[in-house]
Design an enzyme around this catalytic site. Structure first.
Site, PDB file in Angstrom:
ATOM      1  N   LEU A 215       8.171  -4.352  -8.394  1.00 35.30           N
ATOM      2  CA  LEU A 215       7.639  -2.997  -8.292  1.00 35.30           C
ATOM      3  C   LEU A 215       6.221  -2.995  -7.751  1.00 35.30           C
ATOM      4  CD1 LEU A 215       8.369  -0.050  -8.861  1.00 35.30           C
ATOM      5  CD2 LEU A 215       7.386  -0.317 -11.138  1.00 35.30           C
ATOM      6  N   CYS A 216       5.416  -3.998  -8.151  1.00 36.34           N
ATOM      7  CA  CYS A 216       4.033  -4.044  -7.677  1.00 36.34           C
ATOM      8  C   CYS A 216       3.962  -4.237  -6.166  1.00 36.34           C
ATOM      9  CB  CYS A 216       3.266  -5.150  -8.393  1.00 36.34           C
ATOM     10  SG  CYS A 216       3.989  -6.792  -8.199  1.00 36.34           S
ATOM     11  N   THR A 217       4.933  -4.986  -5.622  1.00 34.97           N
ATOM     12  CA  THR A 217       4.949  -5.232  -4.180  1.00 34.97           C
ATOM     13  C   THR A 217       5.300  -3.967  -3.412  1.00 34.97           C
ATOM     14  OG1 THR A 217       5.553  -7.545  -4.475  1.00 34.97           O
ATOM     15  CG2 THR A 217       6.021  -6.572  -2.329  1.00 34.97           C
TER      16      THR A 217
END
EC number: 6.2.1.64
Length: 450
Positions: A215-217
């Site tokens: 999700l952070c990417t």
């Protein structure tokens, strides 16, 4: 007899000449129950009802193979419509068919080309058809590209099983499932006898994990066009609710795909990313894997052969899982997948989940999603307290999810759950609600009742 009638009769005799050799003679590879007879071909042609699930690359091959083998009572179900990208391998379709139902076009084509074939199309989701529909078939053969749909179909066939008073399986209620799948130059085929051999749920660990992105990417440092599409799918759709808060993103809906495609393009331009296409967008949304026509043909031929064996008993069936790999040369092997005694679908025993007494409902939800025995998609959890049904958590309906979200943080004892109580679990992977008995791990020696 007129010359025309004589030629027709001669053609019919020649048409089934080789198949009659298999059905009217005995041999060393025959099934122990096989009795050669001319009536077997009559059963295949006029009585045996076969359901094909999926009218894509495998489904087109299966419909062609089975109809040419003599099966007339064929039904095929598929909810998709034909797209331009289908035409390179789904050979029953033409350019004029784009936008039309796959199932209906496939049936119309085969019924015209194969004399006597009476195939019937169902343009709908498999979940729209009830138990009575599935119960009418002798054999089900599956050519799906969705693991969730496979699991649902497996659950439906298991739910049709009947048991005798001594809890032994009534084998007359067994509807065999022949399943095929392809991925590039690789494929597999398997024969499942529900309640008797390993089912889909018994062997979930054989399926590759679904490809996901951190999700952070996708939120902060997208580098690939897939990251942009996944961002819109996971975050932007929920935030903007383009079709209303209760609408789930559907990869088969052209309007939904077009919306995601447009938003993904905007995000890709912002980060200097290229190659976001409509086809790639649809592939990410539906987890589409590139298909090779020759692999489809080989796996479909294997599945059709197994259907023929099941219908006629002229040869012993595959036992029970075949793998084909044509990435480097041609390699195949067969092995017997083992039935799990604690299978959540076919074990016919009380399902027990061991959990800490001070665990939260989130721990149960995580087990249902991550434990190899369940691997559910978005389970809804309810229980019965004092004779009344109580919803603990349900993610599939947004209004209920918002009301029950706080329950995930609560301890299960706070929610009224106790050692030995039952929880009822519903999920997209199964047609029926599962009953699971909770067992508190530190109370293993305590009576499960109350």
């Amino acid at each position: 007899m007129a010359d025309g009638e004589s030629q027709t009769l001669d053609y019919q005799q020649r048409r089934w000449h080789n198949i009659r050799k298999l059905l009217e003679r005995s041999g060393p590879f025959c099934h122990p129950d096989f009795e050669p007879s001319a009536e077997i071909l009559d059963f295949i042609m006029n009585s045996c009802k076969v359901l094909i699930v999926g009218a894509g690359g495998l489904g087109c091959e299966l419909l062609k193979d089975l109809s040419l083998m003599g099966f007339k009572k064929i039904h095929i179900v598929d909810m998709d419509t034909i797209e331009l990208s289908n035409l390179n391998r789904q050979f029953l379709f033409r350019k004029n068919d784009i936008g039309l139902s796959k199932a209906k076009c496939a049936v119309e084509f085969v019924n015209k080309r194969v004399p006597g074939c009476e195939a019937v199309a169902h343009h709908c989701a498999i979940q729209d058809l009830d138990e009575g529909f599935y119960r009418q078939f002798h054999i089900v053969v599956c050519g799906l590209d969705s693991i969730v749909a496979r699991r649902w179909l497996n659950g439906m066939l298991v739910s049709l099983l009947q048991y005798n008073d001594d809890r032994s399986l009534d084998q007359s209620s067994v509807i065999p499932l022949v399943d095929g799948g392809t991925e590039g130059f690789k494929g597999n085929a398997r024969v499942i006898l529900p309640g008797m051999s390993a089912c889909i749920e018994c062997t979930l660990d054989l399926y590759p994990p679904q490809k996901t992105f951190p999700l952070c990417t996708i939120a902060n440092t997208p580098r690939l066009p897939e990251h942009c599409i996944e961002y819109v799918k996971v975050l932007q759709w929920t935030k903007e609710n383009p079709w209303g808060s209760s609408t789930t993103l559907d990869g088969d809906d052209p309007q939904h795909v077009a919306w995601v495609y447009e938003k993904a393009q905007e995000r890709a331009m912002k980060y200097g990313i290229t190659s976001v296409t409509y086809r790639l967008t649809q592939g990410v949304l539906k987890n589409i894997i590139p298909a090779v026509a020759s692999t489809n043909a080989a796996i479909a031929a294997t599945c059709a052969t197994e259907v023929f064996k099941l219908a006629s008993s002229c040869c012993t069936n595959m036992n029970n899982y075949m793998v084909l790999n044509m990435s480097e040369g041609v390699y195949t092997y067969t092995f017997g997948a083992e039935k799990r005694q604690d299978c959540v679908a076919c074990s016919n025993t009380t399902r027990v989940m061991e959990i800490e007494s001070d665990a939260t409902l989130q721990a149960i939800y995580d087990k249902l999603c991550e434990d190899k025995g369940y691997l559910m998609k978005s389970p809804g959890i309810t229980t019965i307290i004092n004779g009344r049904n109580k919803t603990l958590y349900m993610s599939s309906i947004k209004s209920i999810e918002e009301k029950t979200r706080d329950n995930l943080k609560k301890k299960i004892t706070e929610l009224g759950l106790y050692n030995g109580c039952d929880i009822l679990v519903a999920d997209a992977t199964t047609p029926n609600t599962l009953t699971i008995k909770l067992k508190f791990s530190e109370n293993a020696d305590v009576d499960m009742g109350r």
